[in-house]
Design a protein around this motif. Structure first.
Motif, PDB file in Angstrom:
ATOM      1  N   MET A  66      -7.377  10.040  -4.621  1.00 41.17           N
ATOM      2  CA  MET A  66      -7.836   9.871  -6.005  1.00 41.17           C
ATOM      3  C   MET A  66      -8.524   8.527  -6.146  1.00 41.17           C
ATOM      4  SD  MET A  66      -5.119  11.516  -8.595  1.00 41.17           S
ATOM      5  CE  MET A  66      -5.027  13.279  -8.796  1.00 41.17           C
ATOM      6  N   GLU A  67      -9.743   8.581  -6.668  1.00 43.95           N
ATOM      7  CA  GLU A  67     -10.536   7.360  -6.835  1.00 43.95           C
ATOM      8  C   GLU A  67      -9.954   6.509  -7.965  1.00 43.95           C
ATOM      9  OE1 GLU A  67     -13.188   5.952  -5.203  1.00 43.95           O
ATOM     10  OE2 GLU A  67     -12.650   7.464  -3.722  1.00 43.95           O
ATOM     11  N   ILE A  68      -9.907   5.188  -7.743  1.00 49.23           N
ATOM     12  CA  ILE A  68      -9.489   4.262  -8.796  1.00 49.23           C
ATOM     13  C   ILE A  68     -10.039   2.885  -8.453  1.00 49.23           C
ATOM     14  CG2 ILE A  68      -7.279   3.798  -7.643  1.00 49.23           C
ATOM     15  CD1 ILE A  68      -6.080   3.467 -10.485  1.00 49.23           C
ATOM     16  N   ARG A  69     -10.510   2.175  -9.473  1.00 56.94           N
ATOM     17  CA  ARG A  69     -11.007   0.806  -9.251  1.00 56.94           C
ATOM     18  C   ARG A  69      -9.884  -0.149  -9.647  1.00 56.94           C
ATOM     19  NH1 ARG A  69     -15.616   0.877 -12.341  1.00 56.94           N
ATOM     20  NH2 ARG A  69     -16.740   1.964 -10.710  1.00 56.94           N
ATOM     21  N   LEU A  70      -9.214  -0.700  -8.623  1.00 60.69           N
ATOM     22  CA  LEU A  70      -8.049  -1.549  -8.886  1.00 60.69           C
ATOM     23  C   LEU A  70      -8.471  -2.925  -9.393  1.00 60.69           C
ATOM     24  CD1 LEU A  70      -5.864  -0.843  -5.725  1.00 60.69           C
ATOM     25  CD2 LEU A  70      -5.474   0.034  -8.017  1.00 60.69           C
ATOM     26  N   PRO A  71      -7.630  -3.575 -10.222  1.00 62.41           N
ATOM     27  CA  PRO A  71      -7.900  -4.973 -10.607  1.00 62.41           C
ATOM     28  C   PRO A  71      -7.902  -5.856  -9.356  1.00 62.41           C
ATOM     29  CG  PRO A  71      -6.119  -4.021 -11.932  1.00 62.41           C
ATOM     30  CD  PRO A  71      -6.417  -3.044 -10.854  1.00 62.41           C
ATOM     31  N   ILE A  72      -8.566  -6.988  -9.434  1.00 65.99           N
ATOM     32  CA  ILE A  72      -8.718  -7.895  -8.284  1.00 65.99           C
ATOM     33  C   ILE A  72      -7.350  -8.264  -7.690  1.00 65.99           C
ATOM     34  CG2 ILE A  72      -9.509 -10.204  -7.575  1.00 65.99           C
ATOM     35  CD1 ILE A  72     -11.626  -9.888  -9.898  1.00 65.99           C
ATOM     36  N   GLU A  73      -6.349  -8.521  -8.580  1.00 60.54           N
ATOM     37  CA  GLU A  73      -5.028  -8.932  -8.088  1.00 60.54           C
ATOM     38  C   GLU A  73      -4.409  -7.853  -7.208  1.00 60.54           C
ATOM     39  OE1 GLU A  73      -4.932  -9.960 -12.588  1.00 60.54           O
ATOM     40  OE2 GLU A  73      -6.082  -8.661 -11.254  1.00 60.54           O
TER      41      GLU A  73
END
Length: 286
Positions: A66-73
């Protein structure tokens, strides 16, 4: 339990189960080693606890990526563990299953601090509200890149479920394209740690058909064994009597058409044959 199954059904039957338990035990050791490592001590911020289950492909069910754009942290934490793991096990490949991740978020509400036990998708959405107090559905979708149906389900659990840490405008049970969401400043709860449950998706017609098909595939061997068992005892039997006996022996619902297919399959594999004088009668072939 596994050793009993192994004795009854053979080692091949319990191979995956044993692999799963081995993965869980190895993961405990890997996490202990990771906590002591220089990567964790120097790169992980203080107060952050990270546990990773390293699961072997083949032992576990397959999950669609599943595609997800994680936060930088969160991306940084994954990279820290990945560097540590690959330095110990060169030549291996780690694939993050973001849909299985979960987090405990420390959240400051005007009425007191809480710890929220949430999925990784819920985490990514909630972390957006560290900045702006209000975001539209489209803004959340563009920022997180979570698949549409999954995002609606995630937002429903946060704004329409029992634990409403977000508020939705306009109010309602479903999430629409023009909805907007804001941090719920009035949120309060008697417990310090709160579990925010995900909304269960209803099974679609296609999924239901697919499940039924898979169950039938698994039951084919049981049907074949029952047919051979009956025919071995009776030697000669008419189609109607065979079907009647099968309905009595098989403990699950089955269509006569499916039984007919299995009988045809056994004829092709020369377990049975049709009687030369009466095609409605089957003979057992020893």
């Amino acid at each position: 339990m596994i050793s009993k199954l192994k004795t009854e059904c053979g080692s091949q039957f319990t191979n995956k189960l044993e692999g799963m338990f081995k993965d869980v035990e190895l993961s405990k050791e890997i996490n202990e080693s990771f906590k002591q490592s220089s990567q964790a001590r120097t790169k992980l911020p203080s107060g952050i606890e990270m546990n990773v289950h390293v699961l072997t492909t083949g032992y576990w069910p397959t999950y669609p990526p599943m595609e997800i754009r994680l936060p930088i942290e969160l991306n940084a934490y994954q990279d820290i563990f990945k560097d540590f793991y690959l330095s110990k096990h060169s030549g291996r490949r780690l694939m993050w299953q973001n849909s299985l991740g979960h987090c405990v978020l420390k959240s400051d509400f005007p009425k007191g601090r809480k710890e929220l036990s949430v999925s990784l998708f819920q985490t990514v959405v909630l972390m957006l509200f560290n900045g702006p107090d209000r975001l539209s559905f489209q803004e959340i979708k563009d920022t997180t890149a979570i698949e549409d149906k999954e995002l609606r389900r995630t937002l429903q659990s946060l704004a329409c479920g029992k634990v409403r840490v977000l508020t939705k405008e306009p109010k309602g049970r479903d999430v629409d394209d023009d909805d907007s969401f804001s941090f719920n400043a009035d949120f309060s709860a008697p417990l310090f740690r709160i579990k925010v449950n995900a909304i269960q998706l209803k099974e679609t017609v296609e999924e239901n058909t697919s499940t039924t098909e898979r169950v039938f595939q698994d039951r084919q061997y049981q049907i074949d064994a029952a047919i051979v068992r009956i025919m071995k005892t009776r030697k000669v039997l008419s189609h109607t009597l065979l079907i009647t006996e099968l309905f009595q022996q098989l403990k699950f619902p089955i269509k006569p058409a499916d039984l007919k297919k299995r009988i045809e399959s056994l004829i092709d594999r020369e377990y049975l044959e049709r009687d030369k004088n009466n095609p409605q009668v089957y003979n057992y072939l020893a």
